[in-house]
Design an enzyme around this catalytic site. Structure first.
Site, PDB file in Angstrom:
ATOM      1  N   SER A  58      27.171 -15.038 -48.016  1.00 48.27           N
ATOM      2  CA  SER A  58      28.115 -14.812 -49.113  1.00 48.27           C
ATOM      3  C   SER A  58      28.935 -13.533 -48.958  1.00 48.27           C
ATOM      4  O   SER A  58      29.934 -13.358 -49.655  1.00 48.27           O
ATOM      5  CB  SER A  58      27.364 -14.766 -50.449  1.00 48.27           C
ATOM      6  OG  SER A  58      26.523 -13.630 -50.527  1.00 48.27           O
ATOM      7  N   LYS A 131      26.546  -8.034 -53.631  1.00 49.63           N
ATOM      8  CA  LYS A 131      27.944  -8.398 -53.836  1.00 49.63           C
ATOM      9  C   LYS A 131      28.783  -7.123 -53.913  1.00 49.63           C
ATOM     10  O   LYS A 131      28.258  -6.013 -53.938  1.00 49.63           O
ATOM     11  CB  LYS A 131      28.133  -9.201 -55.133  1.00 49.63           C
ATOM     12  CG  LYS A 131      27.237 -10.421 -55.284  1.00 49.63           C
ATOM     13  CD  LYS A 131      27.602 -11.555 -54.355  1.00 49.63           C
ATOM     14  CE  LYS A 131      26.688 -12.758 -54.589  1.00 49.63           C
ATOM     15  NZ  LYS A 131      26.947 -13.836 -53.601  1.00 49.63           N
TER      16      LYS A 131
END
EC number: 3.4.21.89
Length: 288
Positions: A58, A131
């Site tokens: 990701s 993230k």
């Protein structure tokens, strides 16, 4: 305190005896040093730094599967996250796990996992995520502008670190993050809006919601493994142009006091090291 003879001189035999008692044989000292090193690793992992394994794609190509990053766990005890920083956090109940289900290990495997958890080198838990911070409390985040860019408080982001973006032709779906487009989101007080750099596969705040700042474990600031990818995780310059309500957000969480537990726990370890041969200092000569 020195022991003196009747004539006021220092007894050399007593001085040699004290020196002999302070020294430990290697077979006793080596296990002590191993225990001290393990305890230091646990303390550093708990209060200062921790290595995290990257289990998914990701954050590609900033972070690849199998990379290990070093996370500063102290920085957010004195300030809140900033836009553009890469952070590790615990997902809320809305966040679906992004690590593959692993078979249950045997007794030896569970023991190794426990030791790895203590020193911070094991695989992450299913609720651990990494993230990039896009929006802070009070920010208005949406996508897209006329060029397909994410905007924060009306300022478009030129995200050079995003090499695989989501398609523009897919309609927004709040249940999944496949589309690049999403409606404007006002980041709630005390929370942050995070997104992965690989937008095609990243399940992030676009569909799973913002993350409480209290859930942030720390800032990932360096790739430390493999050695060929050794590099710092700096803040992209595109966020320098962003300003807005986050700078004066009334709901932003205040700076939290730095924990003192690590300092207190270091004291007995320092005492143990003081008597160790490996850490013993040579006394300086005295003027006569």
């Amino acid at each position: 305190m020195q022991t003196l003879d009747e004539d006021g001189t220092v007894d050399p035999w007593r001085r040699r005896a004290r020196r002999t008692r302070r020294q430990m044989p290697l077979w006793q000292e080596l296990p002590l040093l191993l225990v001290v090193a393990f305890c230091l690793a646990v303390l550093i992992r708990t209060f200062l730094l921790q290595a995290f394994f990257i289990p998914s794609g990701s954050m590609e190509d900033t972070l690849l599967v199998g990379d290990r990053v070093l996370v500063n766990k102290v920085v957010y005890d004195v300030r809140d996250p900033l836009r553009g920083e890469v952070v590790v956090f615990r997902g809320t109940d809305r966040w679906a796990p992004q690590v593959d289900e692993q078979p249950k290990p045997g007794v030896a495997g569970r023991l190794a996992r426990t030791v790895g958890d203590l020193v911070g080198v094991s695989r992450p838990g299913e609720k651990d995520f990494i993230k990039r911070v896009i929006g802070l409390p009070g920010d208005r985040v949406k996508c897209c502008d006329s060029q397909g860019r994410v905007t924060v408080n009306g300022i478009p982001l030129n995200e050079s670190y995003v090499l695989r973006d989501s398609p523009l032709d897919l309609p927004p779906n709040p249940a999944e993050c496949r589309s690049r487009r999403f409606d404007e989101i006002v980041v709630p007080p005390g929370q942050i809006f995070v997104m992965g750099d690989h937008r095609e596969v990243s399940q992030d705040a676009r569909c799973q919601g913002p993350v409480p700042i209290d859930n942030v474990v720390g800032r990932a600031f360096m790739v430390v493994w493999p050695s060929s990818r050794w590099s710092a995780l700096s803040v992209p310059s595109t966020f320098e142009d962003v300003s807005g309500p986050a700078t004066a957000s009334p709901g932003a969480t205040p700076a939290r006091p730095t924990p003192q537990g690590g300092v207190l726990l270091m004291l007995p370890l320092a005492a143990a090291l003081r008597g160790s041969r490996a850490f013993r200092t040579v006394p300086s000569s005295r003027a006569t």
